[in-house]
Design an enzyme around this catalytic site. Structure first.
Site, PDB file in Angstrom:
ATOM      1  N   SER A  97    -115.626 -90.042  25.923  1.00 48.69           N
ATOM      2  CA  SER A  97    -115.304 -91.036  26.940  1.00 48.69           C
ATOM      3  C   SER A  97    -115.836 -92.427  26.535  1.00 48.69           C
ATOM      4  CB  SER A  97    -115.831 -90.576  28.297  1.00 48.69           C
ATOM      5  OG  SER A  97    -115.274 -91.314  29.345  1.00 48.69           O
ATOM      6  N   ASN A 121    -111.835 -87.120  24.649  1.00 54.25           N
ATOM      7  CA  ASN A 121    -111.426 -87.736  25.922  1.00 54.25           C
ATOM      8  C   ASN A 121    -111.544 -89.246  25.841  1.00 54.25           C
ATOM      9  OD1 ASN A 121    -112.849 -84.925  26.494  1.00 54.25           O
ATOM     10  ND2 ASN A 121    -111.216 -85.186  27.991  1.00 54.25           N
ATOM     11  N   HIS A 242    -111.515 -83.798  31.993  1.00 50.12           N
ATOM     12  CA  HIS A 242    -112.299 -84.803  31.283  1.00 50.12           C
ATOM     13  C   HIS A 242    -113.567 -84.257  30.648  1.00 50.12           C
ATOM     14  CE1 HIS A 242    -113.119 -88.923  30.226  1.00 50.12           C
ATOM     15  NE2 HIS A 242    -114.329 -88.862  30.756  1.00 50.12           N
TER      16      HIS A 242
END
Length: 266
Positions: A97, A121, A242
């Protein structure tokens, strides 16, 4: 209850753990609101054959806050300094992320220090609608009046809410420092396009992995980055969102272990 890992600190105040041995050095960078413990399954599995370093983002866990404006390039500078302070000539970098954005920035700006790069992700060239939504969340978070439960709705499916991964992530979100969280989220919200055009120049093995249910770090984003990178490959984990490294830990660890054996084309 969260089991805190034993940490060390760099001279500049970055907190990290160091496990395992091996020729390949893997550095793991977590996402906004998390900390080293979010990589628990990967640290355990990958340190059996590699040296694994996992770091707390600035203002997260036990790391000092960022000493610069909350912009993605400054997080990349922070990470490059950490690699230098640890004395590594070149490393494999995997980020999740926000950590994926930092990993991309490191690949773009420090190619001689990079062996391989993996984005888990990772976001890539958000649509105008998606950018507006994430920037609005960043402003709310920066105001200090933000909902620490809200990310869980995006990150987990309804049938994952009774699992250990959900409980760990919820606890980490409750514990994260508000200022550190806000600074990282602002950089995350505005950083998806900063290094997005770097991939044709990254001539290193590049893995792009996400869950097919992640609506913000989509399979299409992973596949597009993989097509742009000369040594790129996309892996899409079915049935996950996620926090795929925690909800599908074996599959993600296996993908990373495989990536650590890839050799760039001569």
């Amino acid at each position: 209850m969260l089991q805190t890992l034993h940490r060390s600190k760099t001279p500049s105040g970055a907190s990290y753990v160091d496990h395992g041995t091996g020729e390949e050095i893997l550095v793991l960078i977590h996402g906004v609101g998390m900390r080293i413990e979010a990589w628990g399954p990967q640290i355990e599995q990958l340190s059996k054959g590699h040296r694994v370093i996992a770091v707390d983002l600035p203002g997260h866990g036990f790391s000092a806050p960022l000493d610069a404006r909350p912009e993605l390039p400054n997080f990349v500078v922070w990470f490059a300094r950490l690699v230098d302070e640890l004395g590594f000539d070149a490393v494999n970098v995997a980020g999740h992320s926000m950590g994926a954005l930092i990993a991309a920035g490191f690949a773009a700006t420090m190619p001689l220090k990079l062996r391989r790069v993996a984005l888990l992700n990772g976001v890539y060239k958000r649509t105008p609608t998606a950018r507006q939504a994430v920037e609005a969340r960043a402003e709310e978070i920066f105001s200090g009046a933000f909902d620490r439960e809200a990310p869980l709705e995006r990150w987990f499916s309804s049938d994952e809410k009774d699992g250990a991964a959900y409980r760990l992530v919820r606890e980490l979100l409750q514990k994260v420092d508000a200022g550190g969280y806000a600074a990282a989220y602002r950089a995350f919200a505005t950083g998806d396009a900063v290094y997005s055009d770097c991939w044709p120049q990254v001539a290193r093995p590049a893995l792009f992995l996400t869950g097919d249910g992640d609506k913000n770090s989509t399979a299409e984003m992973a596949e597009e980055m993989a097509r742009a990178a000369p040594e790129g490959r996309a892996v899409v984990v079915k049935g996950h969102r996620h926090m795929v490294n925690l909800t599908a830990p074996e599959e993600v660890s296996e993908a990373l272990a495989d990536w650590l054996t890839w050799q760039p084309a001569q």
